[in-house]
Design a protein around this motif. Structure first.
Motif, PDB file in Angstrom:
ATOM      1  N   UNK A   1      14.904  64.144  -5.555  1.00  0.00           N
ATOM      2  CA  UNK A   1      15.367  64.045  -6.622  1.00  0.00           C
ATOM      3  C   UNK A   1      17.374  63.679  -6.526  1.00  0.00           C
ATOM      4  N   UNK A   2      18.045  64.068  -5.500  1.00  0.00           N
ATOM      5  CA  UNK A   2      18.943  64.192  -5.150  1.00  0.00           C
ATOM      6  C   UNK A   2      19.269  63.098  -3.774  1.00  0.00           C
ATOM      7  N   UNK A   3      18.752  62.659  -3.896  1.00  0.00           N
ATOM      8  CA  UNK A   3      18.852  61.088  -2.513  1.00  0.00           C
ATOM      9  C   UNK A   3      20.081  62.267  -2.439  1.00  0.00           C
ATOM     10  N   UNK A   4      19.957  63.724  -1.236  1.00  0.00           N
ATOM     11  CA  UNK A   4      20.910  64.021  -0.057  1.00  0.00           C
ATOM     12  C   UNK A   4      21.562  64.655  -0.495  1.00  0.00           C
ATOM     13  N   UNK A   5      22.145  64.858  -1.700  1.00  0.00           N
ATOM     14  CA  UNK A   5      23.226  65.675  -2.289  1.00  0.00           C
ATOM     15  C   UNK A   5      22.811  66.815  -2.916  1.00  0.00           C
ATOM     16  N   UNK A   6      22.718  67.532  -3.590  1.00  0.00           N
ATOM     17  CA  UNK A   6      22.442  68.828  -4.594  1.00  0.00           C
ATOM     18  C   UNK A   6      23.394  68.699  -5.559  1.00  0.00           C
ATOM     19  N   UNK A   7      23.121  68.148  -6.973  1.00  0.00           N
ATOM     20  CA  UNK A   7      23.062  68.016  -8.029  1.00  0.00           C
ATOM     21  C   UNK A   7      22.811  69.558  -8.484  1.00  0.00           C
ATOM     22  N   UNK A   8      23.833  70.212  -9.028  1.00  0.00           N
ATOM     23  CA  UNK A   8      24.151  71.560 -10.221  1.00  0.00           C
ATOM     24  C   UNK A   8      23.016  70.907 -11.232  1.00  0.00           C
TER      25      UNK A   8
ATOM     26  N   UNK B   1      26.003  71.919 -14.861  1.00  0.00           N
ATOM     27  CA  UNK B   1      26.714  71.067 -14.923  1.00  0.00           C
ATOM     28  C   UNK B   1      27.051  69.334 -13.845  1.00  0.00           C
ATOM     29  N   UNK B   2      26.313  69.241 -13.322  1.00  0.00           N
ATOM     30  CA  UNK B   2      25.775  68.890 -12.760  1.00  0.00           C
ATOM     31  C   UNK B   2      27.247  67.762 -11.770  1.00  0.00           C
ATOM     32  N   UNK B   3      27.441  69.243 -11.231  1.00  0.00           N
ATOM     33  CA  UNK B   3      28.995  68.814 -10.500  1.00  0.00           C
ATOM     34  C   UNK B   3      27.752  68.660  -9.068  1.00  0.00           C
ATOM     35  N   UNK B   4      27.855  68.244  -7.140  1.00  0.00           N
ATOM     36  CA  UNK B   4      27.379  67.953  -6.838  1.00  0.00           C
ATOM     37  C   UNK B   4      29.098  68.876  -5.408  1.00  0.00           C
ATOM     38  N   UNK B   5      29.651  69.964  -5.538  1.00  0.00           N
ATOM     39  CA  UNK B   5      29.842  70.419  -5.117  1.00  0.00           C
ATOM     40  C   UNK B   5      29.083  71.903  -4.913  1.00  0.00           C
ATOM     41  N   UNK B   6      28.552  72.119  -4.193  1.00  0.00           N
ATOM     42  CA  UNK B   6      27.662  73.013  -3.524  1.00  0.00           C
ATOM     43  C   UNK B   6      27.640  73.688  -2.365  1.00  0.00           C
ATOM     44  N   UNK B   7      26.852  74.795  -2.553  1.00  0.00           N
ATOM     45  CA  UNK B   7      27.023  75.609  -1.089  1.00  0.00           C
ATOM     46  C   UNK B   7      25.812  76.210  -1.335  1.00  0.00           C
ATOM     47  N   UNK B   8      24.473  76.475  -0.037  1.00  0.00           N
ATOM     48  CA  UNK B   8      23.910  77.295   0.568  1.00  0.00           C
ATOM     49  C   UNK B   8      23.473  78.625   0.909  1.00  0.00           C
ATOM     50  N   UNK B   9      22.572  78.583   0.254  1.00  0.00           N
ATOM     51  CA  UNK B   9      22.427  79.933   0.135  1.00  0.00           C
ATOM     52  C   UNK B   9      22.166  80.699   1.537  1.00  0.00           C
ATOM     53  N   UNK B  10      22.367  81.753   2.181  1.00  0.00           N
ATOM     54  CA  UNK B  10      21.758  81.837   3.458  1.00  0.00           C
ATOM     55  C   UNK B  10      20.334  81.957   3.402  1.00  0.00           C
TER      56      UNK B  10
END
Length: 309
Positions: free
Chosen positions: A30-37, A40-49
């Motif tokens: 789905x994301x091709x390696x880049x998580x996408x919101x 809002x379609x933003x590709x700026x993300x943080x992984x929740x521990x």
């Protein structure tokens, strides 16, 4: 994660024996390696521990790979979802909810809901106009229980034969290309069918139909209209015929009667979408058809909307 093809259901089950592998596979697809919101379609993300969830760096909303898809808020494992998608895509006549429930270890009710959510993926949300040689025809699904009618147990059943008490399904087939089914609520008159033809068929197309009066005048709107006179025993005239669309109707009916047995009018369009997708992709390998469906993951069908009247 490198995506790989599966030659059989056995290989798919072996590959997704670990739920984390199934989730990574879906994320890569789905994301091709880049998580996408999905908000809002933003590709700026943080992984929740210690979780499989992410937080958007812009809108600050949390999400996972299933949010915004048919899998959203599902308690069924992703590996079971992928298995179900592969099965329904590869089985020529579909699979019943009872059998699917047994195969992937869930209840029949859960399997029924899961199958309808997968059928939502079969929808062609932005169809391209059909071109070239286009076959058009209609068929009728269902019927009545003659014993119930004879004994007067159901007053809503009308007397008669043929098309009485059946649901019309309108089919349009681009020869060598796509098949589209539309369930008709009412009669198959020109005022009902012609707007659908104008919506889905390019003006340059050569249209093949039988002698149904609803198709009269199509020669004035499209490049060519060839009428095959079944009433006179004509079923083909050179390259002009409706044999392909009629064969698709046979496959549809055998699947509905032999596998699903009975369905209501409100669900019939989703079943038709399932069969039209498989017919359109009939020359594909099972894995390619499976991958094509994964491109249609976005979109959610809630249970209350599914059963709502």
């Amino acid at each position: 994660m490198k995506l790989t093809g599966f030659k059989s259901l056995k290989e798919l089950i072996r590959y997704f024996k670990d739920e984390e592998v199934a989730r990574e596979y879906l994320e890569a697809h789905r994301w091709e390696g880049i998580p996408t919101c999905p908000h809002c379609i933003s590709q700026k993300w943080y992984k929740i521990n210690n979780s499989h969830r992410y937080k958007c760096g812009d809108c600050k909303k949390k999400y996972s790979v299933t949010v915004g898809t048919v899998m959203e808020n599902s308690n069924i494992q992703i590996s079971a979802w992928l298995m179900a998608i592969y099965v329904i895509a590869s089985h020529r006549k579909g699979i019943s909810s009872i059998q699917l429930g047994k195969d992937i270890g869930i209840t029949q009710k859960s399997a029924w809901f899961l199958l309808h959510r997968i059928r939502k993926m079969f929808e062609d949300k932005d169809p391209i106009l059909l071109t070239g040689m286009v076959e058009i025809d209609e068929t009728y699904i269902g019927g009545i229980d003659k014993k119930r009618r004879r004994k007067g147990k159901d007053k809503s059943l009308k007397p008669g034969t043929g098309y009485i008490n059946k649901i019309p399904v309108f089919g349009l087939l681009e020869r060598g290309g796509r098949l589209i089914y539309r369930v008709i609520d009412g009669f198959t008159t020109g005022s009902v069918l012609k707007p659908i033809i104008r919506e889905l068929v390019d003006k340059s197309a050569i249209i093949n139909t039988d002698g149904h009066g609803a198709y009269a005048g199509l020669d004035k709107e499209f490049a060519q209209h060839e009428v095959i006179n079944h009433g006179a025993g004509e079923y083909t005239r050179g390259v002009y015929h409706t044999n392909t669309i009629e064969s698709s109707f046979g496959n549809l009916k055998r699947g509905l009667i032999g596998v699903y047995h009975k369905m209501s009018f409100k669900h019939l369009q989703r079943y038709c979408n399932e069969f039209s997708y498989r017919f359109t992709t009939r020359t594909m390998k099972d894995y390619d058809r499976f991958e094509g469906l994964l491109q249609r993951l976005p979109g959610r069908l809630k249970y209350k909307d599914l059963i709502g009247k």
